[in-house]
Design a protein around this motif. Structure first.
Motif, PDB file in Angstrom:
ATOM      1  N   PRO A  19      -8.326  -3.389   4.485  1.00  0.00           N
ATOM      2  CA  PRO A  19      -7.823  -4.684   4.027  1.00  0.00           C
ATOM      3  C   PRO A  19      -7.090  -5.467   5.112  1.00  0.00           C
ATOM      4  CG  PRO A  19      -6.519  -2.908   3.083  1.00  0.00           C
ATOM      5  CD  PRO A  19      -7.687  -2.280   3.780  1.00  0.00           C
ATOM      6  N   ASP A  44      -3.668   3.328  -3.684  1.00  0.00           N
ATOM      7  CA  ASP A  44      -5.072   3.265  -4.115  1.00  0.00           C
ATOM      8  C   ASP A  44      -5.434   1.949  -4.800  1.00  0.00           C
ATOM      9  OD1 ASP A  44      -5.566   5.899  -3.214  1.00  0.00           O
ATOM     10  OD2 ASP A  44      -4.636   6.685  -5.043  1.00  0.00           O
ATOM     11  N   GLU A  89      -6.872  -1.668  -5.829  1.00  0.00           N
ATOM     12  CA  GLU A  89      -8.147  -2.345  -5.656  1.00  0.00           C
ATOM     13  C   GLU A  89      -7.880  -3.702  -5.005  1.00  0.00           C
ATOM     14  OE1 GLU A  89     -11.521  -4.282  -8.534  1.00  0.00           O
ATOM     15  OE2 GLU A  89     -10.460  -2.503  -9.254  1.00  0.00           O
ATOM     16  N   TRP A  90      -8.735  -4.097  -4.071  1.00  0.00           N
ATOM     17  CA  TRP A  90      -8.554  -5.378  -3.387  1.00  0.00           C
ATOM     18  C   TRP A  90      -9.903  -5.937  -2.958  1.00  0.00           C
ATOM     19  CZ3 TRP A  90     -10.463  -6.119   1.449  1.00  0.00           C
ATOM     20  CH2 TRP A  90     -10.841  -4.977   2.142  1.00  0.00           C
ATOM     21  N   ARG A 149       0.826  -1.217   0.000  1.00  0.00           N
ATOM     22  CA  ARG A 149       0.000   0.000   0.000  1.00  0.00           C
ATOM     23  C   ARG A 149       0.857   1.262   0.000  1.00  0.00           C
ATOM     24  NH1 ARG A 149      -4.963  -0.005   3.808  1.00  0.00           N
ATOM     25  NH2 ARG A 149      -5.733   1.450   2.246  1.00  0.00           N
ATOM     26  N   SER A 177     -12.122  -3.043  -1.259  1.00  0.00           N
ATOM     27  CA  SER A 177     -11.852  -1.612  -1.374  1.00  0.00           C
ATOM     28  C   SER A 177     -13.110  -0.885  -1.822  1.00  0.00           C
ATOM     29  CB  SER A 177     -10.706  -1.364  -2.360  1.00  0.00           C
ATOM     30  OG  SER A 177     -10.962  -1.981  -3.611  1.00  0.00           O
TER      31      SER A 177
END
Length: 187
Positions: free
Chosen positions: A77, A57, A59-60, A52, A71
């Motif tokens: 997360p 930014d 996506e997860w 991170r 996200s």
């Protein structure tokens, strides 16, 4: 949607060797308008924090499914580990910091190239951006992170299984060899 064929040209436990092969292949390719995409499975909060930092930014979603955190939902997360992470269309210079942040996590790093050039002395024609990709399966035996491993595999993408001349030529440029292992890669 079309597919390319990802052909394994080098498998090594030595990440330095794999990265040297990637750099060599990038030197061969036309990099005009190229970008890099990332997919990974992250199990630890330490790796997550490092990733991170490189890609704030990204996506997860939770490996157990998006209903367990994502996200998109604004979840943390770190509370949803393990997580699948995806980040697309990054500048090429982000690849190596991302790889360094991952440690032992399985990942696929895909360079979207402008083209594989014509190589007249090897009787190889130009291959357009549609099929010009390079993938590093990091800590994984495949490009989908389904089979974790302690080694890394470099893949070159070509339009069809019968483009073995290009595969073999690219493998030779990095001291590898084509073993016949090809994976279908949706584009």
């Amino acid at each position: 949607m079309s597919n390319s064929r990802a052909a394994a040209v080098l498998t090594t436990p030595d990440l330095t060797e794999a990265l040297h092969a990637i750099r060599t292949l990038l030197d061969i390719a036309d990099l005009h308008h190229s970008e890099v995409d990332f997919e990974a499975v992250i199990h630890s909060p330490e790796v997550l924090a490092r990733v991170r930092h490189v890609l704030p930014d990204l996506e997860w979603w939770a490996s157990a499914g998006k209903e367990h955190g994502s996200s998109e939902a604004g979840d943390d997360p770190a509370d949803c580990l393990p997580v699948q992470v995806y980040d697309w269309s990054n500048p090429l210079d982000v690849a190596e910091p991302f790889i360094a942040a991952l440690g032992p996590s399985p990942a696929a790093i895909r360079w979207d190239l402008n083209s594989w050039p014509e190589v007249p002395e090897a009787d190889l024609e130009y291959i357009s951006q549609k099929y010009a990709y390079l993938t590093l399966a990091l800590n994984s035996r495949d490009i989908y992170q389904d089979e974790p491993a302690s080694d890394h595999t470099v893949y070159v993408h070509v339009p069809s299984d019968d483009d073995t001349a290009r595969i073999e030529w690219l493998a030779a440029q990095v001291g590898g060899r084509f073993t016949g292992r090809i994976e279908i890669a949706p584009l």
